[in-house]
Write an enzyme that holds these catalytic residues in place. Structure first.
Site, PDB file in Angstrom:
ATOM      1  CG  ASN A   9      -1.994  -1.076   1.115  1.00 23.81           C
ATOM      2  OD1 ASN A   9      -2.868  -1.001   0.269  1.00 23.81           O
ATOM      3  ND2 ASN A   9      -1.910  -2.087   1.973  1.00 23.81           N
ATOM      4  CB  SER A  10       3.424   2.536   2.194  1.00 19.70           C
ATOM      5  OG  SER A  10       2.415   2.597   3.185  1.00 19.70           O
ATOM      6  N   GLY A 107      -4.580 -12.220   1.720  1.00 16.86           N
ATOM      7  CA  GLY A 107      -3.746 -11.365   0.878  1.00 16.86           C
ATOM      8  C   GLY A 107      -2.526 -12.089   0.346  1.00 16.86           C
ATOM      9  CG  ASP A 109       0.480  -9.010   2.146  1.00 12.06           C
ATOM     10  OD1 ASP A 109      -0.592  -9.633   1.955  1.00 12.06           O
ATOM     11  OD2 ASP A 109       0.544  -7.998   2.879  1.00 12.06           O
TER      12      ASP A 109
END
EC number: 2.7.1.33
Length: 255
Positions: A9-10, A107, A109
């Site tokens: 997300n970042s 997810g 990840d």
């Protein structure tokens, strides 16, 4: 040689795996505005370390940001002669079953983290991934049995900053004491220490509830500068997610 992408997300972690070693870089969300622009960024990174693009045979991708997947895939198809593999739960890798209510919601990840944990640390592992969100993933008997999602340090600090009129945005730092004497100390103690103590208690309760000891492994960008200061995990593995992408992609390629 494998080219790996951990799209978060970042930021996105870009990694090259060669001869058992990882080289990594971080790129921001603005890198994905176009496939051509993305290639310029990636090729410049690889050229700096003399990577021959023609020797890359596989691109493995873990993404929790669906809207960048198309540009990333198109860039790889246009500029690289590689097999492209996205991580998902559809294929059972390392004989890991996802014993949760909705396996498709796990997810990419988190899938990568449990795959790497099973490969490197055994069948009973708790993986902590410190990023925008902190994920707790439990591998028991070689299967994924659940976990938890917690606001990351920067996310929590950002929420305080954006939703209050006078509280400042502070750096991630663990004070040596437990009573803050100024606003910055108060926020750091309140956000970081209580989060870590909460995770420590959660791990203890998971062990008690499952009546089992677990190896605890930590990864994630927000943990790199805190790993030497806390003791809630046994191993810090900065490449855990990339390792999972690599294991997953190589196994899929065999199918």
């Amino acid at each position: 040689m494998e080219l790996l992408f951990d799209v978060g997300n970042s930021y996105t972690m870009v990694g090259i795996h060669q001869d058992g070693k990882f080289l990594t870089w971080r790129i921001g969300p603005s890198s994905f505005e176009s496939e051509d622009g993305l290639f310029v960024i990636i090729s410049n990174l690889l050229n700096r370390v003399n990577v021959d693009l023609n020797k890359i045979t596989l691109a493995g991708i873990s993404s929790v940001v669906p809207n960048v997947n198309f540009i990333l895939e198109q860039m790889l198809k246009k500029y690289f002669n590689v097999e492209i593999i996205f991580v998902g739960t559809k294929n059972k890798i390392n004989n890991i079953a996802y014993l949760v209510d909705y396996p498709k919601e796990v997810g990419a990840d988190r899938i990568c983290n449990v795959i790497a944990c099973k490969q490197e640390y055994g069948d009973n592992v708790i993986a902590l991934d410190f990023g925008t969100a902190i994920t707790v993933d439990v591998l028991e008997g070689g299967n994924f049995v659940g976990g938890a999602i917690i606001p990351g340090f920067k996310t929590a600090i950002g929420a305080l900053f954006s939703r209050t009129a006078q509280l400042p945005k502070v750096e991630i730092k663990i004070p040596e004491y437990h009573l803050g004497k100024n606003t910055i100390d108060n926020i750091q103690i309140g956000v970081i220490k209580t989060t870590l103590y909460g995770i420590e208690r959660l791990i203890d309760e998971i062990k008690r509830e499952r009546n089992k000891d677990f190896v605890v492994v930590a990864t994630g960008g927000d943990m790199s500068f805190l790993s030497s200061k806390i003791s809630i995990f046994k191993h810090y593995d900065p490449y855990l997610t990339l390792k999972g992408i690599l294991y997953y992609s190589k196994e899929i390629k065999k199918l």
